[in-house]
Design an enzyme around this catalytic site. Structure first.
Site, PDB file in Angstrom:
ATOM      1  N   LYS A  54       0.841  -1.202   0.000  1.00 53.47           N
ATOM      2  CA  LYS A  54       0.000   0.000   0.000  1.00 53.47           C
ATOM      3  C   LYS A  54       0.879   1.257   0.000  1.00 53.47           C
ATOM      4  O   LYS A  54       0.593   2.225  -0.697  1.00 53.47           O
ATOM      5  CB  LYS A  54      -0.942  -0.016   1.209  1.00 53.47           C
ATOM      6  CG  LYS A  54      -2.098  -0.983   1.011  1.00 53.47           C
ATOM      7  CD  LYS A  54      -2.849  -1.330   2.276  1.00 53.47           C
ATOM      8  CE  LYS A  54      -3.815  -2.483   1.985  1.00 53.47           C
ATOM      9  NZ  LYS A  54      -4.374  -3.110   3.180  1.00 53.47           N
ATOM     10  N   GLN A  98      -4.767  -2.008   9.391  1.00 55.06           N
ATOM     11  CA  GLN A  98      -4.605  -3.306   8.730  1.00 55.06           C
ATOM     12  C   GLN A  98      -5.191  -4.420   9.601  1.00 55.06           C
ATOM     13  O   GLN A  98      -4.856  -4.528  10.773  1.00 55.06           O
ATOM     14  CB  GLN A  98      -3.102  -3.555   8.466  1.00 55.06           C
ATOM     15  CG  GLN A  98      -2.807  -4.813   7.693  1.00 55.06           C
ATOM     16  CD  GLN A  98      -3.379  -4.780   6.271  1.00 55.06           C
ATOM     17  OE1 GLN A  98      -3.194  -3.816   5.545  1.00 55.06           O
ATOM     18  NE2 GLN A  98      -4.075  -5.836   5.892  1.00 55.06           N
ATOM     19  N   ASP A 121     -11.303   2.343   3.995  1.00 54.76           N
ATOM     20  CA  ASP A 121     -11.682   0.935   3.818  1.00 54.76           C
ATOM     21  C   ASP A 121     -13.191   0.793   3.654  1.00 54.76           C
ATOM     22  O   ASP A 121     -13.670  -0.256   3.225  1.00 54.76           O
ATOM     23  CB  ASP A 121     -11.245   0.121   5.053  1.00 54.76           C
ATOM     24  CG  ASP A 121      -9.974  -0.678   4.798  1.00 54.76           C
ATOM     25  OD1 ASP A 121      -9.686  -0.960   3.612  1.00 54.76           O
ATOM     26  OD2 ASP A 121      -9.288  -1.022   5.771  1.00 54.76           O
TER      27      ASP A 121
END
Ligand code: NAD
Length: 291
Positions: A54, A98, A121
């Site tokens: 990322k 994460q 997200d």
């Protein structure tokens, strides 16, 4: 690439080019680029790889990134304090924690603590709600949004199509169904308790598989000419190879199918970059409205 393959790498690079172009335009005007904060708790090697990729992708499209790495034993309160700080930080546009988080931390609680406008997200109940309502103006979860974007860019007609989604998780199946309803598909959601699954999936013009079981969908479950989107990422012990949820033999029946790897996977990270840019733009618009 065989003609039947829906090439996720190609479409994800299109999206990344678009994001890169928009970020370059922003920077040209003298504004700072968007910034993504990635929070990693613990030393799970797979998570560390995801976080690194990322960061690399951010650099590639001109988005600034910050990594916050916390020890596996970190107190939940400490993590929540960091999220509060990032929520308040005017230089941070997107926050990504994460997953998976260590067992002693309430993952849902952590996702809920992220400011909805920075929730790249798309897991916050506010964004999930907007996705379920088919509303614009929120941040949709990257993987299901990537599935729909693949279908759109491949020119697959979605309005009126019978779409069957296998899986009802909050991160893939459920939002995939909502996004397909928004595209005016007729959507059926199947899950582990569905009776006679094959009878249902055989009615699908578009089949989205998000189960988490290697090669679960077999040719007898597929209608001739169906379009298949395989979300699955399954590993077998002792091998680096990844497998989808759909048996590659289904390609014989499908008119189009995403490969694993190289299908939905690259789209997910591209949609993350797109969400980061959207979060940045939404924050700038709100600033202007508040002026
Ligand atoms: P999950 O375990 O949360 O959900 C799996 C779903 O499959 C559940 O809703 C369950 O009801 C359903 N299911 C399980 N067994 C079934 C059966 N026998 N018949 C019908 N339905 C059944 O998983 P998830 O987080 O939604 O992920 C699904 C898959 O997608 C996994 O392989 C995951 O690794 C992959 N994934 C890929 C990406 C990507 O970027 N490509 C992102 C997220 C998840």
């Amino acid at each position: 690439m065989p003609a039947k393959i829906i090439d996720g790498k190609f479409y994800s690079s299109q999206i990344l080019d678009e994001v890169r172009g928009e970020v370059a335009e922003i920077v040209k005007t003298g504004e700072r680029p968007p910034c993504l904060a990635v929070v990693l708790v613990g030393e799970d090697p797979a998570s560390a790889i995801y976080v690194n990729s990322k960061k690399k992708m951010c650099a590639d499209v001109g988005i600034t990134s910050r990594a916050h790495i916390l020890p596996a034993q970190v107190w939940e309160e400490t993590l929540l304090l960091l999220i509060d700080k990032l929520n308040e930080d005017g230089e941070v546009d997107g926050i990504l924690v994460q997953s998976p988080l260590p067992g002693h931390i309430d993952e849902d609680g952590v996702f809920k603590a992220i400011a909805p406008g920075k929730d790249v997200d798309g897991f916050h109940p506010y964004n999930s709600g907007l996705t379920a309502m088919g509303s614009d103006g929120g941040l949709a979860p990257c993987t299901p949004a990537g599935c729909v974007e693949l279908l759109r860019r491949e020119g697959i007609p979605m309005a009126g199509a019978n779409c069957v989604v296998i899986g009802r998780s909050n991160i893939v199946g459920r939002p995939a169904a909502s996004l397909m309803i928004k595209e005016s598909a007729t959507v059926t959601v199947c899950h582990s308790k569905t009776k006679d699954l094959a009878a249902v999936t055989r009615g699908a013009d578009i089949l989205i598989a998000a189960i988490g079981k290697k090669n679960f969908v077999t040719p007898d479950m597929v209608k001739d000419g169906a379009v298949i989107v395989d979300v699955g990422i399954n590993r077998t012990e002792g091998s680096k190879k990844i497998y989808g949820d759909v048996d590659p033999a289904c390609m014989e029946k499908a008119s189009r199918m995403t490969p694993v790897p190289g299908g939905v996977g690259p789209m997910t990270i591209a949609m993350l970059m797109k969400n980061c840019l959207s979060a940045y733009k939404m924050a700038r618009e709100k600033e202007k409205e508040d002026e």
